[in-house]
Enzyme design. Structure first.
Site, PDB file in Angstrom:
ATOM      1  N   CYS A  83     -41.393 -84.968  67.914  1.00  0.00           N
ATOM      2  CA  CYS A  83     -40.033 -84.697  68.368  1.00  0.00           C
ATOM      3  C   CYS A  83     -38.535 -84.769  67.354  1.00  0.00           C
ATOM      4  O   CYS A  83     -37.721 -84.104  66.600  1.00  0.00           O
ATOM      5  CB  CYS A  83     -38.989 -84.464  69.485  1.00  0.00           C
ATOM      6  N   CYS A 212     -33.670 -76.378  79.025  1.00  0.00           N
ATOM      7  CA  CYS A 212     -35.331 -76.730  78.446  1.00  0.00           C
ATOM      8  C   CYS A 212     -34.945 -75.758  77.339  1.00  0.00           C
ATOM      9  O   CYS A 212     -34.673 -74.776  76.413  1.00  0.00           O
ATOM     10  CB  CYS A 212     -36.134 -76.023  79.153  1.00  0.00           C
ATOM     11  N   SER A 213     -35.041 -76.093  76.190  1.00  0.00           N
ATOM     12  CA  SER A 213     -35.201 -75.814  74.720  1.00  0.00           C
ATOM     13  C   SER A 213     -36.580 -74.886  75.355  1.00  0.00           C
ATOM     14  O   SER A 213     -37.922 -75.841  75.257  1.00  0.00           O
ATOM     15  CB  SER A 213     -35.454 -77.167  73.622  1.00  0.00           C
ATOM     16  N   HIS A 343     -36.070 -74.519  68.626  1.00  0.00           N
ATOM     17  CA  HIS A 343     -36.626 -76.220  68.485  1.00  0.00           C
ATOM     18  C   HIS A 343     -37.920 -76.676  67.817  1.00  0.00           C
ATOM     19  O   HIS A 343     -38.992 -76.969  68.841  1.00  0.00           O
ATOM     20  CB  HIS A 343     -36.813 -77.630  69.561  1.00  0.00           C
TER      21      HIS A 343
END
Length: 400
Positions: A83, A212-213, A343
């Site tokens: 990430c 939550c992404s 994301h």
């Protein structure tokens, strides 16, 4: 000491739900890269090196992506750091300029993701997160999928250790969704009440779905340049200086602490932040605007403490005081953050850089943080990938 380094051009696509738009990663890269080049007012032929980040894709997808901008024979390096891939590409592009190896570099990131929770592709070998997961399973009962399990477990530990409440984590979701209302690049532009955040589907521990992404498609790009390049092309008025940057990977404490909070990278962030503050000659109180890695609301709160915004254990108090939104001491994730902006792993760090560049230039429109758009404005970026790496970067206007 190295040379001074500046961001002179940024660009990104709108982040989209996977499959919502008919495009492929070369299309994403062309759009973001072209925007960054146009923002800098330069031609691709002036770029001397490129660092291209993505997590899900075949080898040399970086070349295929950048070939949409031109074919000039320059070194193109493919980057994958989970990430934190986008900020790792930025780190490498910055290092090339700072060392004097290049005067103008490109950091570009993209992701074309599958819908749903992140999964594995290669099941015939050790998974890179296995050591982390096994260590966490000794502390809290294992659950799937792994990412919300890890960050949810860290949230649970924080609640048990410091008395943090589910409502305090949920308020971060409320804040970031609200911030994204003013971001045309955000995947989601919906506002939710605290009650709606808490009532959404429970994922793990204190985490509900709206904290939550999501998985996302999209791309971001940044042009990095030397002081000589900035002067030669008259870019000082739009340039943003990288005044501090550090990359830290897992340390002994990650596992020795026997803590879910350490396993999700709090120590990495703490060490990186200290290095950046020292390089830039600043402290957390000097910062005006922050884009940090809120892959889950729990991680945003943990990161407040790791960045030194408050003492360890006081993240919940910071939330209740409204200290991290407009009118507070800092505005954290004015873009909507990962939770609401989206994301796409390879693009996230470069989207963060884009947002902070706009903030320091005073061109963030309805999202503008007024203190950031002054000659004394300071912006801070935090991007983390488990398994593990964190990149923290501090920025100031070049004409300060």
């Amino acid at each position: 000491m190295g040379n001074r380094v500046f961001v002179v051009g940024v660009g990104m696509t709108k982040f989209e739900k996977p499959g919502a738009r008919e495009w492929d990663y070369p299309d994403m890269a062309r759009e973001a890269g072209t925007k960054a080049l146009e923002d800098a007012g330069i031609d691709y032929r002036q770029v001397e090196q490129a660092y291209v980040g993505y997590v899900y894709g075949e080898s040399t997808s970086g070349q295929r992506a950048v070939y949409e901008l031109g074919l000039t024979g320059i070194p193109i390096v493919n980057v994958n750091n989970n990430c934190s891939t986008g900020s790792t590409a930025l780190y490498l592009a910055t290092q090339a300029v700072k060392s004097g190896q290049a005067d103008c570099t490109l950091a570009l990131g993209f992701e074309k993701m599958q819908a749903g929770s992140l999964g594995t592709i290669y099941d015939d070998r050790e998974q890179p997160m296995m050591r982390h997961l096994l260590a966490l399973a000794e502390l809290q009962e294992f659950a799937m999928p792994p990412a919300p399990y890890m960050f949810g477990a860290a949230g649970k530990e924080h609640m048990e250790r410091y008395g943090t409440t589910e409502e305090q984590f949920a308020k971060i979701g409320v804040k970031n969704h609200k911030h994204s209302l003013n971001n045309p690049y955000a995947q989601f532009q919906d506002e939710y009440t605290l009650e709606e955040i808490l009532a959404s589907k429970r994922i793990y521990g204190p985490l509900t779905k709206l904290q939550c992404s999501p998985t996302s498609d999209g791309s971001g790009a940044v042009i990095v340049a030397s002081e000589a390049f900035v002067d030669k092309h008259g870019l000082a008025d739009q340039a943003v200086e990288i005044v501090g940057q550090a990359m830290v990977t897992d340390m002994e404490s990650t596992f020795a602490d026997r803590s879910a909070i350490s396993l999700v990278g709090a120590d990495m962030t703490r060490v990186a932040a200290r290095k950046v503050y020292e390089q830039a000659g600043i402290s957390a109180t000097d910062v005006d605007v922050i884009e940090l890695h809120d892959c889950f609301s729990t991680n945003e709160l943990l990161t407040y403490e790791a960045l030194g915004l408050c003492p360890e254990g006081d993240g919940g108090k910071l939330v209740d005081a409204g200290a991290t939104t407009y009118g507070g001491q800092w505005v954290v994730n004015p873009s909507g953050g990962l939770i609401s902006k989206g994301h796409p792993l390879g693009a996230t760090g470069l989207a963060q850089c884009s947002e902070l560049t706009w903030q320091l230039r005073g061109t963030a429109d309805a999202r503008q943080v007024s203190a950031a758009a002054t000659t004394s404005g300071v912006a801070l970026q935090h991007n983390i990938g488990l398994g593990g790496a964190v990149v923290v970067t501090a920025y100031r206007p070049a004409n300060r």
